[in-house]
Design a protein around this motif. Structure first.
Motif, PDB file in Angstrom:
ATOM      1  N   LYS A  77     -16.806 -14.869  47.255  1.00 50.05           N
ATOM      2  CA  LYS A  77     -17.005 -14.121  48.512  1.00 50.05           C
ATOM      3  C   LYS A  77     -17.983 -14.857  49.434  1.00 50.05           C
ATOM      4  O   LYS A  77     -17.778 -14.911  50.641  1.00 50.05           O
ATOM      5  N   LYS A  78     -18.999 -15.469  48.857  1.00 46.76           N
ATOM      6  CA  LYS A  78     -19.988 -16.200  49.650  1.00 46.76           C
ATOM      7  C   LYS A  78     -19.347 -17.355  50.416  1.00 46.76           C
ATOM      8  O   LYS A  78     -19.655 -17.589  51.582  1.00 46.76           O
ATOM      9  N   PHE A  79     -18.445 -18.082  49.754  1.00 48.65           N
ATOM     10  CA  PHE A  79     -17.871 -19.283  50.366  1.00 48.65           C
ATOM     11  C   PHE A  79     -16.574 -19.044  51.130  1.00 48.65           C
ATOM     12  O   PHE A  79     -16.188 -19.873  51.939  1.00 48.65           O
ATOM     13  N   THR A  80     -15.900 -17.901  50.893  1.00 45.29           N
ATOM     14  CA  THR A  80     -14.623 -17.670  51.575  1.00 45.29           C
ATOM     15  C   THR A  80     -14.612 -16.431  52.452  1.00 45.29           C
ATOM     16  O   THR A  80     -13.745 -16.288  53.303  1.00 45.29           O
ATOM     17  N   GLY A  81     -15.545 -15.522  52.194  1.00 44.27           N
ATOM     18  CA  GLY A  81     -15.538 -14.251  52.924  1.00 44.27           C
ATOM     19  C   GLY A  81     -14.571 -13.235  52.331  1.00 44.27           C
ATOM     20  O   GLY A  81     -14.451 -12.124  52.829  1.00 44.27           O
ATOM     21  N   LEU A  82     -13.864 -13.635  51.266  1.00 45.38           N
ATOM     22  CA  LEU A  82     -12.901 -12.762  50.597  1.00 45.38           C
ATOM     23  C   LEU A  82     -13.207 -12.706  49.105  1.00 45.38           C
ATOM     24  O   LEU A  82     -13.811 -13.624  48.563  1.00 45.38           O
ATOM     25  N   THR A  83     -12.749 -11.649  48.458  1.00 45.18           N
ATOM     26  CA  THR A  83     -12.803 -11.629  47.002  1.00 45.18           C
ATOM     27  C   THR A  83     -11.646 -12.488  46.494  1.00 45.18           C
ATOM     28  O   THR A  83     -10.691 -12.743  47.235  1.00 45.18           O
ATOM     29  N   PRO A  84     -11.693 -12.914  45.242  1.00 43.69           N
ATOM     30  CA  PRO A  84     -10.557 -13.678  44.710  1.00 43.69           C
ATOM     31  C   PRO A  84      -9.238 -12.902  44.799  1.00 43.69           C
ATOM     32  O   PRO A  84      -8.201 -13.476  45.120  1.00 43.69           O
ATOM     33  N   SER A  85      -9.264 -11.605  44.555  1.00 45.32           N
ATOM     34  CA  SER A  85      -8.050 -10.782  44.649  1.00 45.32           C
ATOM     35  C   SER A  85      -7.513 -10.762  46.072  1.00 45.32           C
ATOM     36  O   SER A  85      -6.302 -10.887  46.285  1.00 45.32           O
ATOM     37  N   GLU A  86      -8.395 -10.584  47.037  1.00 46.17           N
ATOM     38  CA  GLU A  86      -7.975 -10.593  48.442  1.00 46.17           C
ATOM     39  C   GLU A  86      -7.388 -11.941  48.816  1.00 46.17           C
ATOM     40  O   GLU A  86      -6.355 -12.013  49.494  1.00 46.17           O
ATOM     41  N   TYR A  87      -8.036 -13.010  48.364  1.00 43.41           N
ATOM     42  CA  TYR A  87      -7.554 -14.355  48.669  1.00 43.41           C
ATOM     43  C   TYR A  87      -6.156 -14.572  48.102  1.00 43.41           C
ATOM     44  O   TYR A  87      -5.268 -15.086  48.788  1.00 43.41           O
TER      45      TYR A  87
END
Length: 97
Positions: A77-87
């Motif tokens: 979330k820190k590096f993408t702004g998304l959770t892995p599930s959202e990504y």
């Protein structure tokens, strides 16, 4: 998971204080962020790769060197702004809708 700045310094034959200074001053990152950013990039690839689509989010995190689901989610979330599930869902909407 066990990667340390001391090990990286030894493997690259860069004196520890030079490596630390380079990360902090030139890249404006601490060692943990430096390593986690690479881990997250690998996780992003795995989350959208057909070969890894059957892996759980937690399994992807462990494969990329994170020690827990919590640390994986937090770094991702820190590096993408998304959770892995959202990504995964955003990048494979037909698979996970």
């Amino acid at each position: 998971e066990e990667c340390t700045i001391q090990e990286v310094a030894a493997e690259t034959e860069i004196p520890l204080h030079h490596l630390s200074n380079m990360l902090n001053q030139r890249l404006n990152k601490n060692f943990a962020d430096f390593i986690n950013e690479y881990r997250v990039e690998e996780a992003k690839n795995m989350l959208v790769n057909k070969k890894s689509e059957k892996l759980t989010i937690e399994a992807v995190g462990y494969e990329c060197g994170f020690g827990s689901k919590t640390s994986f989610n937090k770094a991702f979330k820190k590096f993408t702004g998304l959770t892995p599930s959202e990504y995964r869902q955003v990048n494979n909407p037909q698979k996970h809708s």
